[in-house]
Structures are given as structure tokens and as C-alpha cells.
Design a protein around this motif. Structure first.
Motif, PDB file in Angstrom:
ATOM      1  N   ILE A   1       1.283  20.443 -26.232  1.00 43.86           N
ATOM      2  CA  ILE A   1      -0.059  20.487 -25.643  1.00 43.86           C
ATOM      3  C   ILE A   1      -0.944  19.562 -26.467  1.00 43.86           C
ATOM      4  N   GLY A   2      -1.351  18.482 -25.833  1.00 46.23           N
ATOM      5  CA  GLY A   2      -2.183  17.500 -26.510  1.00 46.23           C
ATOM      6  C   GLY A   2      -3.608  17.533 -26.002  1.00 46.23           C
ATOM      7  N   GLY A   3      -4.313  16.422 -26.210  1.00 45.10           N
ATOM      8  CA  GLY A   3      -5.714  16.371 -25.844  1.00 45.10           C
ATOM      9  C   GLY A   3      -5.964  16.399 -24.353  1.00 45.10           C
TER      10      GLY A   3
ATOM     11  N   ASP B   1       5.070  21.513 -39.791  1.00 45.42           N
ATOM     12  CA  ASP B   1       3.940  21.340 -40.700  1.00 45.42           C
ATOM     13  C   ASP B   1       2.884  20.393 -40.135  1.00 45.42           C
ATOM     14  N   ASN B   2       3.332  19.365 -39.419  1.00 44.45           N
ATOM     15  CA  ASN B   2       2.398  18.402 -38.847  1.00 44.45           C
ATOM     16  C   ASN B   2       2.748  18.178 -37.379  1.00 44.45           C
ATOM     17  N   PRO B   3       2.324  19.085 -36.498  1.00 45.65           N
ATOM     18  CA  PRO B   3       2.773  19.042 -35.102  1.00 45.65           C
ATOM     19  C   PRO B   3       2.318  17.816 -34.324  1.00 45.65           C
ATOM     20  N   GLN B   4       1.276  17.134 -34.793  1.00 39.85           N
ATOM     21  CA  GLN B   4       0.797  15.951 -34.079  1.00 39.85           C
ATOM     22  C   GLN B   4       1.647  14.709 -34.353  1.00 39.85           C
ATOM     23  N   MET B   5       2.536  14.773 -35.337  1.00 40.03           N
ATOM     24  CA  MET B   5       3.340  13.615 -35.709  1.00 40.03           C
ATOM     25  C   MET B   5       4.704  13.564 -35.014  1.00 40.03           C
ATOM     26  N   VAL B   6       5.015  14.569 -34.198  1.00 41.50           N
ATOM     27  CA  VAL B   6       6.361  14.670 -33.618  1.00 41.50           C
ATOM     28  C   VAL B   6       6.710  13.465 -32.758  1.00 41.50           C
TER      29      VAL B   6
ATOM     30  N   GLY C   1      -6.067  23.746 -19.604  1.00 40.78           N
ATOM     31  CA  GLY C   1      -5.006  24.190 -20.507  1.00 40.78           C
ATOM     32  C   GLY C   1      -4.647  23.204 -21.596  1.00 40.78           C
ATOM     33  N   THR C   2      -5.489  22.222 -21.851  1.00 42.29           N
ATOM     34  CA  THR C   2      -5.198  21.207 -22.866  1.00 42.29           C
ATOM     35  C   THR C   2      -6.167  21.326 -24.045  1.00 42.29           C
ATOM     36  N   GLY C   3      -5.982  20.429 -25.001  1.00 39.79           N
ATOM     37  CA  GLY C   3      -6.873  20.410 -26.153  1.00 39.79           C
ATOM     38  C   GLY C   3      -8.316  20.139 -25.774  1.00 39.79           C
ATOM     39  N   LYS C   4      -8.527  19.284 -24.785  1.00 35.99           N
ATOM     40  CA  LYS C   4      -9.893  18.983 -24.356  1.00 35.99           C
ATOM     41  C   LYS C   4     -10.565  20.229 -23.781  1.00 35.99           C
ATOM     42  N   PHE C   5      -9.819  21.017 -23.013  1.00 39.14           N
ATOM     43  CA  PHE C   5     -10.342  22.278 -22.468  1.00 39.14           C
ATOM     44  C   PHE C   5     -10.807  23.186 -23.600  1.00 39.14           C
ATOM     45  N   LEU C   6      -9.953  23.355 -24.616  1.00 42.85           N
ATOM     46  CA  LEU C   6     -10.310  24.227 -25.741  1.00 42.85           C
ATOM     47  C   LEU C   6     -11.495  23.666 -26.531  1.00 42.85           C
ATOM     48  N   GLU C   7     -11.546  22.351 -26.642  1.00 46.28           N
ATOM     49  CA  GLU C   7     -12.644  21.719 -27.366  1.00 46.28           C
ATOM     50  C   GLU C   7     -13.982  21.981 -26.676  1.00 46.28           C
ATOM     51  N   VAL C   8     -14.002  21.835 -25.353  1.00 46.69           N
ATOM     52  CA  VAL C   8     -15.230  22.072 -24.592  1.00 46.69           C
ATOM     53  C   VAL C   8     -15.635  23.545 -24.666  1.00 46.69           C
TER      54      VAL C   8
ATOM     55  N   PHE D   1       9.801  25.282 -29.556  1.00 46.05           N
ATOM     56  CA  PHE D   1       9.276  24.348 -30.556  1.00 46.05           C
ATOM     57  C   PHE D   1       7.939  23.848 -30.023  1.00 46.05           C
ATOM     58  N   PHE D   2       6.862  24.102 -30.763  1.00 46.03           N
ATOM     59  CA  PHE D   2       5.497  23.841 -30.304  1.00 46.03           C
ATOM     60  C   PHE D   2       4.933  22.629 -31.038  1.00 46.03           C
ATOM     61  N   ALA D   3       4.577  21.586 -30.285  1.00 47.64           N
ATOM     62  CA  ALA D   3       4.069  20.347 -30.873  1.00 47.64           C
ATOM     63  C   ALA D   3       2.727  19.980 -30.243  1.00 47.64           C
ATOM     64  N   GLY D   4       2.100  18.935 -30.791  1.00 49.00           N
ATOM     65  CA  GLY D   4       0.804  18.484 -30.298  1.00 49.00           C
ATOM     66  C   GLY D   4      -0.338  19.129 -31.052  1.00 49.00           C
ATOM     67  N   GLY D   5      -1.538  18.613 -30.836  1.00 51.15           N
ATOM     68  CA  GLY D   5      -2.695  19.093 -31.582  1.00 51.15           C
ATOM     69  C   GLY D   5      -2.998  20.561 -31.381  1.00 51.15           C
ATOM     70  N   VAL D   6      -2.755  21.100 -30.181  1.00 55.04           N
ATOM     71  CA  VAL D   6      -3.062  22.509 -29.910  1.00 55.04           C
ATOM     72  C   VAL D   6      -2.117  23.438 -30.667  1.00 55.04           C
ATOM     73  N   ALA D   7      -0.979  22.928 -31.115  1.00 58.61           N
ATOM     74  CA  ALA D   7      -0.057  23.752 -31.911  1.00 58.61           C
ATOM     75  C   ALA D   7      -0.691  24.188 -33.232  1.00 58.61           C
ATOM     76  N   ARG D   8      -1.761  23.544 -33.629  1.00 63.12           N
ATOM     77  CA  ARG D   8      -2.476  23.954 -34.846  1.00 63.12           C
ATOM     78  C   ARG D   8      -3.298  25.221 -34.629  1.00 63.12           C
TER      79      ARG D   8
END
Length: 249
Positions: A93-95, A231-236, A121-128, A204-211
Motif C-alpha cells: 500500500i503506497g501513496g 525494517d524499511n518497507p518503502q525500499m522493497v 485505501g491508500t497512503g494519500k487517503f490516510l494522509e488526508v 508480507f506488508f510493504a510500502g509506506g502504509v506498512a509503517r
């Protein structure tokens, strides 16, 4: 030989440099309104012999740097399998999008599903939503975990959901409770996508929302399996691109 992977996403840009499968350097920067300039900033001073791009901006990079590219699906599959060799189901789940990837024998992508048509359902949704409730993005998930009750959020469209949040605030609802309702709405959408493809086993959960610790917790509760966050899900994705390049892709 140093191989680099660069993931040019809608919100952030990541670069990973590897040598013989070992990570030598990691860089990250926001994409902003000037992805070309930010790519130059990320790569400034980075040593590598070859580079492969993935993500939304990979075609821009291909033209500007005459470099190879790979799809996000393939890059995330390879990066996830490197970090967690037992990975068969990947949630990213990314931006601006979310995707579920199923890996078969040898780490080959068997099938996938992707939502890239809206920000629901994305990072932008959560950000807003975090901004609407006056939370920083970093405190949004932990605050939702402090909720005293569950509120149902019916709208997943970012615009309509923000209006629904405003209505709940005007009714005097606790903002932690509203935050939990928003997180549950995201998890319901993600879990539904996973179940349509899922062969079972850990996620396996990756992307910025995995934080977001609340999303991870709620996914584990909903699916009843471990949800593994590196440890760094955005780097996958960037790691996967570097590995594929090193392997001759």
C-alpha cells in the motif's frame, strides 16, 4: 559490480545500491512536484555501475537516463522474496495505489490485483484523514489503537469520507474512535483484495502504509495470520529492481 534500483513513486523516491546481494547504500526523498530534480538529488554522490528503475516514474527515468525498467509487481515480488524467503503473498500500500501479489515456486509472480483508479485505501487517503483529525501521519495509527469504541465509516472516496469525518466531529465523537473507523475501512478493503487471491499463510506488508502500526495490527486480527513488515518497507521495490538487475534481468 554495484547495481542500483530506483523506485520512483507518487509520493517518494527510493534508491538502493547492492553488491553481490548485500545492500551498500540507501537513499530516499519526497517526489514533490519535480520528480526529475528529486531523482537527481537522490542519485547525487551515489556510486553504481548500472541502474534499473521501477514505479510510476520509471518511464521518465528510462528516457532521461537510458536505463532499464521493471514493473512494480515484479520488483516488489523479488524484493519481498529476498527479505522474507517464505513470502507467497505480498501486500503493498503506497501513496496512490494498493496491490496484492501472489508468488509461486521460485518467487515467480503468479497473479496480482491492483487498485490504482482512486486514492481510496491508500497512503494519500490516510494522509488526508489524519489532517482532517489534526493528527500527524506518524501519530495517526498509534492514536487509532487507543480508541474506546468502533465507528463505522461508510465512504471510501476521499472527498466523501472527509465529509463523513466532519459530520462525526460535529456530533462530538472522539477523534481516536473516528481514526479507528478510518483504519478499519482501509483494512476491510485491503483484506478483501487479499482474500480474492490468497493461498493462505503470512502476509508480507510493504510500502509506506506498512509503517502504520494500526493497519498492521488490524490486518493480523482480520486475517488471523502474521503480517510481516520489514525494517524499511518503502525500499522493497528499489531493492527488488537492484536484485533483478544484478541477476541479469
Amino acid at each position: 559490480m554495484l547495481s542500483a534500483g530506483i523506485d520512483i513513486g507518487s509520493r517518494t523516491i527510493e534508491c538502493v545500491v547492492i553488491e553481490d546481494g548485500a545492500i551498500r547504500e540507501i537513499r530516499q526523498a519526497p517526489t514533490t512536484f519535480d520528480p526529475r530534480g528529486q531523482i537527481e538529488n537522490v542519485l547525487a554522490g551515489v556510486s553504481f555501475d548500472r541502474i534499473m528503475a521501477t514505479g510510476y516514474g520509471r518511464n521518465l527515468f528510462e528516457v532521461a537516463y537510458d536505463a532499464k525498467t521493471v514493473t512494480e509487481i515484479k520488483a516488489y515480488g523479488r524484493g519481498a522474496r529476498h527479505l522474507f524467503p517464505e513470502a507467497t503473498t505480498i501486500l503493498d500500500i503506497g501513496g496512490q495505489d494498493s496491490k496484492c501479489i501472489i508468488l509461486g515456486p521460485g518467487g515467480k509472480v503468479q497473479r496480482f490485483e491492483m487498485n490504482d483508479r482512486c486514492a481510496a485505501g491508500t497512503g494519500k487517503f490516510l494522509e488526508v484523514m489524519a489532517e482532517a483529525l489534526n493528527f500527524s501521519l506518524e501519530e495517526f495509527g498509534p492514536s487509532a489503537l487507543k480508541a474506546g469504541k468502533v465507528l463505522t465509516i461508510n465512504a471510501m472516496c476521499t472527498v466523501f469520507a472527509e465529509s463523513e469525518v466532519t459530520s462525526l466531529i460535529s456530533r462530538g465523537e472522539n477523534r481516536e474512535d473516528i481514526a479507528l473507523g478510518l483504519h478499519l475501512a482501509v483494512v476491510k478493503r485491503a483484506a478483501g483484495m487479499i482474500r480474492r487471491l490468497w493461498p493462505g499463510g503470512p502476509i508480507f506488508f510493504a510500502g509506506g502504509v506498512a509503517r502504520n502500526s494500526c493497519i498492521q495490527h488490524l490486518l493480523e486480527k482480520d486475517l488471523q495470520v502474521p503480517v510481516i513488515v520489514p525494517d524499511n518497507p518503502q525500499m522493497v521495490g528499489a531493492l527488488g529492481a537492484a536484485l533483478l538487475l544484478e541477476e541479469g534481468a
